[in-house]
Design a protein around this motif. Structure first.
Motif, short mmCIF file in Angstrom:
data_model
loop_
_atom_site.label_atom_id
_atom_site.label_comp_id
_atom_site.label_asym_id
_atom_site.label_seq_id
_atom_site.Cartn_x
_atom_site.Cartn_y
_atom_site.Cartn_z
N GLY A 70 73.06 92.59 90.78
CA GLY A 70 73.67 93.89 90.49
C GLY A 70 74.32 93.92 89.12
N ALA A 71 75.04 92.87 88.76
CA ALA A 71 75.70 92.81 87.45
C ALA A 71 74.67 92.69 86.33
CB ALA A 71 76.68 91.64 87.41
N LEU A 113 71.54 95.50 81.90
CA LEU A 113 70.26 96.02 81.40
C LEU A 113 70.30 97.53 81.22
CD1 LEU A 113 67.76 93.92 83.54
CD2 LEU A 113 68.43 93.53 81.16
N ALA A 114 71.03 98.21 82.09
CA ALA A 114 71.11 99.67 82.03
C ALA A 114 72.11 100.17 81.00
CB ALA A 114 71.46 100.22 83.40
N PRO A 157 70.34 101.07 88.49
CA PRO A 157 71.26 100.19 89.22
C PRO A 157 71.41 100.63 90.68
CG PRO A 157 72.14 100.67 87.06
CD PRO A 157 70.94 101.58 87.24
N GLY A 158 71.46 99.65 91.56
CA GLY A 158 71.60 99.93 92.98
C GLY A 158 70.29 99.97 93.74
N PRO A 165 67.21 98.61 95.55
CA PRO A 165 66.93 97.30 96.15
C PRO A 165 65.69 96.60 95.57
CG PRO A 165 66.51 99.06 97.72
CD PRO A 165 67.15 99.69 96.52
N ILE A 166 64.90 97.28 94.79
CA ILE A 166 63.72 96.67 94.18
C ILE A 166 64.09 95.48 93.31
CG2 ILE A 166 63.57 98.12 92.11
CD1 ILE A 166 60.57 97.05 94.22
N TYR A 167 65.29 95.52 92.72
CA TYR A 167 65.73 94.42 91.86
C TYR A 167 65.94 93.13 92.65
CZ TYR A 167 66.44 98.00 88.30
OH TYR A 167 66.26 99.01 87.40
N ASP A 168 66.44 93.25 93.86
CA ASP A 168 66.62 92.06 94.70
C ASP A 168 65.26 91.45 95.04
OD1 ASP A 168 69.48 92.15 94.88
OD2 ASP A 168 69.25 93.84 96.28
#
Length: 150
Positions: free
Chosen positions: A13-14, A19-20, A31-32, A34-37
């Motif tokens: 998340g951080a 990046l954003a 941000p937020g 879930p694709i990033y996880d």
């Protein structure tokens, strides 16, 4: 004091927030989501792929910088391994403190330790300050990069 380490799942998340927090990243990141996880989990399963982060010990270990380092094995240049740097970011309030330099120098050291014969990166044509920064670290604009969205 700045401490460098490899990212963990709880850092995602951080990292995405960093990046954003950038004119280009603001148009590309969400941000937020879930694709990033999921993306981080896939990265961790790929050998030679890591995200380095910088923490500020004086600010409750707050994440203040990151970069992605990928070791790429190939056949060209007599089978030389190379390293790719991506997604270099330093928090706006921490820029100018040498954090980006620490991250890139650590990436270079890791690439050398992995037996890489070169390290490469791309940077957006509009990021003229970044171009100067990378030139100061010994990078040269030796190629023209191209991308195609899929």
């Amino acid at each position: 004091m700045i401490r460098l380490r490899e990212a963990r799942a709880e850092d995602v998340g951080a990292i995405v927030a960093l990046l954003a927090d950038d004119p280009l990243g603001a148009t590309r990141e969400a941000p937020g989501d879930p694709i990033y996880d999921q993306a981080f989990a896939q990265m961790m399963r790929q050998a030679g792929n890591t995200i380095l982060i910088a923490e500020d010990a004086a600010r409750d270990r707050r994440l203040c910088g990151c970069l992605q380092l990928t070791i790429i094995h190939g056949l060209s240049r007599r089978g030389m391994a190379r390293a790719q740097i991506e997604a270099v970011r330093v928090a706006a309030e921490a820029r100018g403190a040498g954090i980006g330099r620490l991250l890139v120098e650590e990436a270079i050291a890791r690439a050398q330790a992995a037996g890489c014969g070169l390290i490469q990166l791309t940077t957006d044509k509009t990021r003229t300050e970044a171009h100067r920064f990378y030139a100061e670290l010994g990078f040269t604009a030796s190629h023209e990069g191209m991308k195609r969205l899929l």
